[in-house]
Design an enzyme around this catalytic site. Structure first.
Site, PDB file in Angstrom:
ATOM      1  N   LYS A   1       7.078 -37.244   0.669  1.00 50.14           N
ATOM      2  CA  LYS A   1       6.112 -37.438   1.752  1.00 50.14           C
ATOM      3  C   LYS A   1       6.847 -37.355   3.088  1.00 50.14           C
ATOM      4  O   LYS A   1       7.583 -38.261   3.456  1.00 50.14           O
ATOM      5  CB  LYS A   1       5.395 -38.789   1.665  1.00 50.14           C
ATOM      6  CG  LYS A   1       4.138 -38.806   2.561  1.00 50.14           C
ATOM      7  CD  LYS A   1       3.704 -40.185   2.981  1.00 50.14           C
ATOM      8  CE  LYS A   1       4.302 -40.629   4.298  1.00 50.14           C
ATOM      9  NZ  LYS A   1       3.927 -39.795   5.471  1.00 50.14           N
TER      10      LYS A   1
ATOM     11  N   GLU B   1      17.577 -46.281   3.980  1.00 55.50           N
ATOM     12  CA  GLU B   1      18.422 -46.053   5.158  1.00 55.50           C
ATOM     13  C   GLU B   1      17.544 -46.333   6.363  1.00 55.50           C
ATOM     14  O   GLU B   1      16.612 -45.589   6.652  1.00 55.50           O
ATOM     15  CB  GLU B   1      18.952 -44.620   5.169  1.00 55.50           C
ATOM     16  CG  GLU B   1      20.131 -44.425   6.115  1.00 55.50           C
ATOM     17  CD  GLU B   1      19.693 -43.965   7.491  1.00 55.50           C
ATOM     18  OE1 GLU B   1      19.506 -44.837   8.371  1.00 55.50           O
ATOM     19  OE2 GLU B   1      19.557 -42.758   7.701  1.00 55.50           O
TER      20      GLU B   1
ATOM     21  N   CYS C   1      19.354 -42.708  14.476  1.00 60.50           N
ATOM     22  CA  CYS C   1      19.593 -44.078  14.012  1.00 60.50           C
ATOM     23  C   CYS C   1      21.051 -44.490  14.145  1.00 60.50           C
ATOM     24  O   CYS C   1      21.355 -45.686  14.229  1.00 60.50           O
ATOM     25  CB  CYS C   1      19.135 -44.226  12.555  1.00 60.50           C
ATOM     26  SG  CYS C   1      19.845 -43.002  11.438  1.00 60.50           S
TER      27      CYS C   1
ATOM     28  N   GLU D   1      16.002 -51.587  18.192  1.00 61.75           N
ATOM     29  CA  GLU D   1      16.227 -50.144  18.252  1.00 61.75           C
ATOM     30  C   GLU D   1      15.211 -49.488  19.187  1.00 61.75           C
ATOM     31  O   GLU D   1      14.013 -49.549  18.940  1.00 61.75           O
ATOM     32  CB  GLU D   1      16.136 -49.541  16.853  1.00 61.75           C
ATOM     33  CG  GLU D   1      16.577 -48.101  16.776  1.00 61.75           C
ATOM     34  CD  GLU D   1      16.638 -47.588  15.348  1.00 61.75           C
ATOM     35  OE1 GLU D   1      17.561 -46.834  15.028  1.00 61.75           O
ATOM     36  OE2 GLU D   1      15.746 -47.943  14.552  1.00 61.75           O
TER      37      GLU D   1
END
Length: 501
Positions: free
Chosen positions: A186, A260, A294, A395
């Site tokens: 997906k 992750e 990231c 983040e």
């Protein structure tokens, strides 16, 4: 002078609408609804995808389960040849796929051509070789032989993000295929044009059902996919919030996950660093993929002795960065991937100023010819940042670097490790002992010394703490796509004599 790449016609480059890819065929979605894929540099529609639901996930899982009855017994040679062919197809259309990444994600074409495509191809080539090295072991005993078989799980669900779609696709499917699993993938509903076109390109070489692709919103597809009783493993890259939901779905059938997740990486510059090289690295970490990375070094930790010189040079460097049309080879920073992401980044800059930080460079939406219609944000440096601020702990995922000042090694290590994340980090020093001491003490999965983003093939990438678990980009991941089975063959004949009178 560099000019934008000549774009092929839409019909030549991609389709105006894509279905789900299930059982080797392109099929319409159960809901009949579609989602627009947009160009973030100008807001124009590129294509449409299916808004999938549970019924679509069901079809895809059933197709993958059926295909596993044969693919799960494929030879290493068959798996190797498929992976090498996937790499060959990418090489043959590198310009096309790079342009698709740029058009749908907003990243500069120079990055797509020189990072995304080579990294994607390398994943298929790396794991093609691994197909022949997935083996068990034998153990000899005086009265028995122990055989450890290594077997694929079966159907695996894989969910990938929007920032580097092709790289994430290859990172997920290459090791899973090498190990003999079948897949339901997906992709992100906002950026997946390159991924869908890739599967259109390779549909003729993929055995039906071995890889299936279902598009749609996570809320409509994710739970049905991950909680399906025929799915044996899930792999996910994305946010912590979504990961928590996925772990809950996976708990229904007690299936393993590799995750992750996010990062808030410490980029430490010591007073004995090569300042010019470190400045270049900090600038790259700020603008690469518009900061939608990231592993970016978003907490720039500067020793007090070099802070002022470093910030002045970094600001001058960012002032030279060319922002504009992502298809122009001269462009160095493109547009944020979506309006939602653009607004999120800008909101964090506001939060930082409310917390007491100060904008040293940038800090607002970019404007001017070719910029006003897109999701462009100026490369931004925030100073007077305390490590406890939200902008230093959460983040941001945009071209925003937070500068933090420190005095001694113990202090900077405390700050570096004072984070819920632990994905990557950087360190600049000419002192070898200092380099080893600090890098070993950093609670993070990757530390680059004296060159940030120094990604090397085969090196594990993954996180500590809430940055997730599992390691990708290396052969370690094969352990997460296989099970071991112990078979013990007795060599002694006759009963043990346990029940003799």
């Amino acid at each position: 002078m560099n000019k934008p790449l000549q774009q092929p016609s839409a019909a030549a480059l991609h389709l105006p609408e894509y279905g789900h890819f299930i059982g080797g065929e392109w099929v319409s979605g159960d809901s009949g609804k579609t989602i627009d894929l947009l160009n973030p540099a100008n807001g124009q529609r590129l294509s449409r995808i299916q808004a999938g639901n549970a019924a679509d996930a069901e079809r895809a899982v059933q197709a993958a389960a059926k295909a596993f009855t044969t693919w799960g017994h494929s030879t290493p040679g068959q798996r190797q040849e498929l992976l090498l062919e996937l790499a060959r197809r990418l090489k043959a259309r590198m310009q096309d796929f790079a342009l698709l990444e740029t058009l749908n994600n907003g990243k500069p074409i120079r990055e797509a051509l020189h990072f995304d495509l080579p990294t994607t191809i390398a994943q298929f080539e790396l794991f093609a070789g691994a197909a022949f090295h997935l083996h068990g072991q034998s153990l000899d005993y005086p009265d028995a032989i122990g055989i450890v078989h290594r077997e694929p799980y079966g159907v695996v669900a894989q969910i990938i993000p929007w920032n580097v779609p092709l790289v994430m696709m290859a990172t997920k499917i290459a090791p899973a295929l090498a190990a003999g699993n079948t897949i339901v993938l997906k992709p992100a509903e906002t950026v997946c044009l390159s991924v869908l076109e890739f599967f259109r390109e390779v549909a003729d070489v993929l055995p039906p059902g071995v890889v299936n692709v279902v598009t749609g919103y996570g809320a409509d597809v994710g739970e049905a996919l991950v909680s399906h009783p025929l799915v044996r493993k899930v792999a996910f890259t994305g946010s912590i919030a979504t990961a928590r939901r996925i772990m809950g779905y996976a708990a229904a059938n007690v299936i393993p996950q590799t995750l992750e997740l996010g990062g808030k990486s410490a980029h430490i510059v010591c007073d004995d660093a090569d300042i010019d090289a470190a400045v270049e690295a900090a600038a790259l970490s700020t603008i690469f993929n518009k900061g939608e990375v990231c592993i970016a070094g978003t907490r720039l930790m500067l020793h007090e002795r070099i802070r002022d010189e470093f910030l002045e040079k970094l600001a001058r460097t960012l002032d030279t960065v060319k922002q504009g049309d992502p298809t122009d080879p001269a462009t160095q920073i493109g547009a944020q991937a979506s309006v939602m992401q653009r607004d999120k980044v800008l909101s964090y800059i506001d939060i930082g100023m409310q917390e007491g930080a100060r904008v040293y460079r940038g800090g607002k939406r970019a404007s001017g010819p070719g910029l006003d219609e897109g999701n462009f944000i100026e490369p931004t440096i925030l100073v007077d940042v305390d490590n406890s601020m939200r902008i230093a702990q959460e983040e941001i995922f945009g071209p925003v670097t937070c500068a933090i000042t420190w005095k001694d090694d113990d202090e900077v290590l405390r700050m570096a490790n004072d984070s819920t994340y632990g994905l990557a980090g950087g360190l600049w020093t000419r002192n070898l002992t200092r380099a080893h001491r600090i890098s070993r003490a950093m609670q993070t999965g990757t530390v680059w010394v004296n060159r940030y983003f120094n990604l090397k093939p085969g090196m594990p990438l993954g996180g500590y703490k809430q940055s997730g678990f599992g390691r990708e980009f290396c052969f370690d991941i094969l352990n997460h796509y296989t099970l071991t089975k112990s078979v013990v063959i007795n060599l002694e004949e006759g009963p043990l004599g346990l029940f003799q009178g």
